[in-house]
Design a protein around this motif. Structure first.
Motif, mmCIF file in Angstrom:
data_model
loop_
_atom_site.group_PDB
_atom_site.id
_atom_site.type_symbol
_atom_site.label_atom_id
_atom_site.label_comp_id
_atom_site.label_asym_id
_atom_site.label_seq_id
_atom_site.Cartn_x
_atom_site.Cartn_y
_atom_site.Cartn_z
ATOM 1 N N ALA A 176 45.985 59.458 39.757
ATOM 2 C CA ALA A 176 45.122 59.084 38.632
ATOM 3 C C ALA A 176 44.439 57.738 38.892
ATOM 4 C CB ALA A 176 45.970 59.007 37.360
ATOM 5 N N LEU A 177 45.189 56.791 39.498
ATOM 6 C CA LEU A 177 44.586 55.485 39.811
ATOM 7 C C LEU A 177 43.459 55.625 40.825
ATOM 8 C CD1 LEU A 177 44.681 52.429 39.365
ATOM 9 C CD2 LEU A 177 46.374 52.282 41.222
ATOM 10 N N THR A 205 40.523 43.722 37.852
ATOM 11 C CA THR A 205 41.801 43.027 37.660
ATOM 12 C C THR A 205 42.925 44.031 37.413
ATOM 13 O OG1 THR A 205 40.618 41.156 36.750
ATOM 14 C CG2 THR A 205 42.989 41.283 36.297
ATOM 15 N N TYR A 206 42.643 45.026 36.591
ATOM 16 C CA TYR A 206 43.647 46.073 36.278
ATOM 17 C C TYR A 206 44.039 46.847 37.524
ATOM 18 C CZ TYR A 206 45.606 50.424 34.535
ATOM 19 O OH TYR A 206 46.420 51.509 34.332
ATOM 20 N N ILE A 207 43.037 47.268 38.334
ATOM 21 C CA ILE A 207 43.321 48.069 39.542
ATOM 22 C C ILE A 207 44.155 47.275 40.532
ATOM 23 C CG2 ILE A 207 42.255 49.147 41.557
ATOM 24 C CD1 ILE A 207 39.942 49.985 39.719
ATOM 25 N N ARG A 208 43.816 45.980 40.740
ATOM 26 C CA ARG A 208 44.572 45.148 41.682
ATOM 27 C C ARG A 208 46.024 45.032 41.228
ATOM 28 N NH1 ARG A 208 41.484 41.293 41.449
ATOM 29 N NH2 ARG A 208 40.155 41.819 43.229
ATOM 30 N N SER A 218 39.596 47.312 50.913
ATOM 31 C CA SER A 218 39.071 47.965 49.707
ATOM 32 C C SER A 218 40.190 48.626 48.915
ATOM 33 C CB SER A 218 38.015 49.000 50.101
ATOM 34 O OG SER A 218 38.625 50.079 50.802
ATOM 35 N N PHE A 219 39.913 48.718 47.594
ATOM 36 C CA PHE A 219 40.894 49.383 46.725
ATOM 37 C C PHE A 219 41.165 50.823 47.173
ATOM 38 C CE2 PHE A 219 39.609 46.478 42.952
ATOM 39 C CZ PHE A 219 40.363 45.456 43.482
ATOM 40 N N GLN A 220 40.147 51.515 47.618
ATOM 41 C CA GLN A 220 40.293 52.934 47.986
ATOM 42 C C GLN A 220 41.223 53.095 49.180
ATOM 43 O OE1 GLN A 220 38.594 55.459 46.116
ATOM 44 N NE2 GLN A 220 40.219 56.610 47.109
#
Length: 810
Positions: free
Chosen positions: A272-273, A524-527, A547-549
């Motif tokens: 989901a993230l 900020t939430y994803i990190r 990268s976040f991905q």
């Protein structure tokens, strides 16, 4: 000459014959003497008398039955429909009802024979020698039908007394074959079947035990393998109970399911993230947020303007519509149109009721007036007609032959052609017709009254349904209001639609603005979330430089591997539980199968013991059969050599003292169940000869047959102590006849046999009467002469008693 009847100990006392064969009418023949001689030329009824005696004693005539089984139809005298025979015998021989005759009619035989069954059989086989059987007696004795015994074999069997031994041999004949013994002995066949079934059952259950043990070994090895996969030890030397206990402890301490649930949840949350990271690639700009705020302010202003200008008019219109009953759950135009239609229908229905009430009222008034007039007519007519009829009736009673009217004193003939009485009668007839009109008036009145009643009910109902003026005015006012509302409905509907669109626009812009403002804090939430999952998975990540991905993909791989590892471990635990359960089940089955094998073995032993016992008894039966066979052989040789042949030789040599060849029985093989007896001859010098038919003359062949008959009679204790011969000295010379007479005298005087002889030669009859005459006190001879003597006073019957010789006595 008359004859007297005396009773003695002889078995046959008298014979009564009616219309039987050659004997016409009813004849009674006394037979209560030791010797009875019957004489008559051929065709006078000698054979008929002896046949009647055989029928009365046994119920059949064997010599005739050999020729035709319909012989009874020919027994009544020619022209008679039936014949009767009756014989009186000693009481101890009686089988039927004493004194009741046998009646022969066609093929039917009514009544019971005089002798009982055993005596009848003995008489037919050992006592009576008919004329037609003498010449071929040897052939008849040796004749065989199918597998039946010959008459000679039956005689010899009875003489030897081997019935019990033969029955024992017959009963034990199947003992040599166990297959036949199973059907013979009760319970052996069942024991054999059960033993075979028990053996098959034991074999089947033994095979099942082998299969179950192989299955148990497989389940045991599977349990060891799964324990090794779970790193719980090799468990090579463990017993089945220890293996199952290891599995039980391992599954009790297992936390794999909880760990798998946590790992699965982490994996799903990372998925989901990853979706949120993919959605955050197109982040909103500040310019777009400002544009959305401006659009939202413009939409709010437009909606406020609408509230100030259109809302009050819409609310007022809806209040007025609700006041007149408009259903506002649908559009304004449709709602007003529907309400208007309902009001119009109510007004039209009220008008129709008023019109109908007026019409019914008018019809009711006319009906009441008509009913009143009809009632008045009916009342007047009834009153007038009744008074007039009474007056005319009284007038007619005083008017006689005169035609002068008692009212006006005028002669009625001056104005009428008929008399005064006829005129009164005509008036009465006319009034009678007027009465019929009254009946019709009553019927019309009743019909009209029913119609008026119906109209009154209908008028009352219509009056109750009629609309009042106030109600009509209210409806008309509502209709007017609805017409006004309908004219403004289209504008109201457009205003409401515009307000709804403005409201929807404001809400959409507000939602878009909230989403755009929230998207600014997504990084900020994803990190923070990535750092949290890295700690949970024990993975080090550099979320600032990567990268976040990419970070999310690495975490997903680690989480997926963790889920797979825990799933495999959980499957191993499930396999361990299944293997332990299978091992427990197969151990239980193995115990049950082992128990069933033991029970089957015990059951097989029980039935095998019965079979062993049956075979032991079979051996005893074989030994008994061999002993019986040996005993039977000894009896057969002894009887044939020492008894039967000796008796036959004695009788034959007495009748034919000059014959060189003496007939005898060939000794049969005693190993056979039935005798196959052959007749042979032996010369007086001991040299063997051929069969009697080849070695003896015709006369001596008859003598051999007669002597054989006498030998078989004398060889056993007589059931019926009598001998009956029909012309027994055929083809005999004087020497044979003399020897025969001496033999008969010996049989009668010393052996206690009652002898009945029928002959057709007069000289032979006289000779036998002399030779067989009474020889001592109490001895008697009865002679019966048929033919012409039957018409004499004594009917040809003479009873000869012993009389002392005067010369010898002096």
């Amino acid at each position: 000459m008359t004859w007297r009847r005396t009773m003695s100990d002889v078995p046959i006392r008298s014979l009564t014959v009616s219309d039987f064969r050659r004997i016409e009418g009813t004849r009674e023949f006394p037979l209560d003497a030791p010797v009875i001689l019957i004489h008559g030329p051929n065709g006078t009824g000698k054979t008929s008398l002896l046949s009647a005696l055989e029928l009365a004693l046994t119920g059949e005539i064997r010599s005739m039955e050999r020729h035709s089984d319909r012989y009874r139809a020919h027994l009544p005298f020619l022209g008679q429909s039936y014949a009767t025979v009756r014989v009186d015998i000693a009481q101890h021989l009686q089988g039927g009802t004493p004194g009741v005759p046998l009646t022969v009619s066609g093929s039917r035989l009514e009544g019971a024979p005089a002798l009982n069954h055993a005596a009848s059989k003995f008489y037919a086989e050992r006592c009576y020698l008919d004329q037609s059987s003498l010449g071929r007696l040897l052939d008849l004795y040796q004749a065989r039908e199918g597998s039946e015994q010959t008459a000679l074999e039956k005689f010899v069997n009875e003489l030897l007394g081997l019935e019990k031994l033969d029955a024992l041999l017959s009963g034990l004949s199947d003992a040599s074959d166990f297959r036949l013994l199973k059907k013979l002995a009760a319970g052996v066949d069942e024991a054999d079947r059960e033993a075979k079934a028990a053996a098959a059952d034991l074999k089947e259950k033994t095979g099942l035990r082998t299969d179950v043990r192989a299955e148990a070994a497989s389940a045991r090895q599977a349990t060891r393998d799964v324990l090794i996969e779970l790193d719980l030890g090799p468990a090579v030397g463990d017993t089945d109970i220890e293996l199952m206990e290891r599995v039980r402890r391992a599954t009790k301490e297992d936390t794999t399911a909880d760990e798998f649930a946590v790992a699965e949840r982490v994996h799903q949350e990372l998925v989901a993230l990853g979706g949120r990271i993919a959605a955050s690639v197109e982040r909103p700009t500040t310019q777009r947020i400002e544009e959305t705020r401006a659009a939202l302010a413009s939409a709010i202003a437009a909606k406020d303007d609408w509230e100030r200008t259109d809302r009050s008019g819409i609310d007022a219109w809806e209040r007025e519509a609700q006041a007149v009953g408009v259903d506002l759950r649908v559009g304004p135009s449709t709602a007003v149109q529907h309400a208007t239609h309902l009001v119009v229908k109510q007004l039209e229905a009220g008008a129709e009721v008023e019109v109908r009430a007026e019409a019914v009222g008018a019809e009711l008034g006319a009906g009441r007036a008509e009913l009143e007039a009809l009632q008045k007519r009916l009342s007047d007519a009834h009153e007038n007609s009744s008074a007039l009829v009474e007056g005319l009736t009284a007038l007619r009673s005083v008017v006689e032959a005169s035609n002068i009217c008692p009212i006006c004193d005028r002669d009625i003939t001056e104005i009428r052609r008929h008399s005064l009485r006829a005129h009164v009668d005509a008036k009465l007839d006319e009034l009678t017709s007027h009465g019929q009109q009254l009946v019709k008036l009553r019927a019309d009145r009743d019909e009209l009254a029913a119609k008026v009643s119906r109209l009154e009910v209908e008028h009352t109902q219509l009056t109750g349904q009629s609309m009042s003026a106030e109600q009509r005015q209210v409806l008309q006012q509502r209709h007017s209001t609805l017409l006004q509302l309908a004219s403004a409905a289209a504008g109201i509907e457009a205003a409401k639609s515009n307000g709804a669109e403005l409201t929807q626009s404001v809400r959409g812009l507000q939602q878009t603005l909230r989403e755009l403002e929230a998207a600014g804090s997504e990084d900020t939430y994803i990190r923070r979330e990535l750092d949290k999952y890295a700690v949970l998975l024990n993975v080090t990540v550099e979320s600032t430089s990567v990268s976040f991905q990419s970070v999310c993909n690495d975490l997903l791989k680690t989480a997926k591997a963790r889920v797979s590892q825990l799933a495999d471990k959980a499957n191993h635990y499930q396999d361990a539980i299944g293997a332990a359960a299978s091992l427990a089940a197969v151990i239980e089955r193995e115990q049950a199968v082992v128990q069933s094998v033991a029970e089957a073995a015990e059951r097989k032993k029980q039935w095998d013991d019965r079979i062993t016992e049956a075979k032991r008894r079979q051996g005893i039966a074989r030994e008994v059969r061999e002993a019986v066979t040996k005993t039977r052989t000894e009896i057969v040789h002894r009887v044939f050599t020492e008894s039967l042949n000796e008796v036959w030789k004695t009788v034959f040599t007495r009748l034919a003292p000059n014959e060189g060849f003496i007939p005898r029985f060939g000794v049969p093989s005693a190993t056979k169940k039935t005798f196959d007896i052959n007749l042979e001859t032996t010369h007086r010098n001991g040299e063997a000869g051929g069969p009697p038919q080849m070695m003896l003359s015709a006369g001596n062949l008859n003598t051999a047959a007669l002597s054989l008959f006498l030998a078989l009679h004398l060889a056993v204790q007589p059931v019926v102590p009598c001998l009956v011969f029909d012309d027994p000295v055929q083809a005999m010379d004087e020497v044979h006849v003399a020897q025969f007479a001496g033999l008969i005298r010996l049989l009668s005087k010393q052996n206690g046999r009652q002898v009945i002889i029928a002959v057709h030669e007069r000289e032979l009859f006289d000779y036998l009467a002399l030779e067989l005459s009474p020889a001592y006190a109490g001895d008697e001879l009865i002679t019966i002469e048929l033919g012409e003597r039957a018409d004499d006073e004594d009917q040809g019957i003479n009873r000869h008693s012993w009389v002392p010789d005067v010369a010898i006595a002096g």
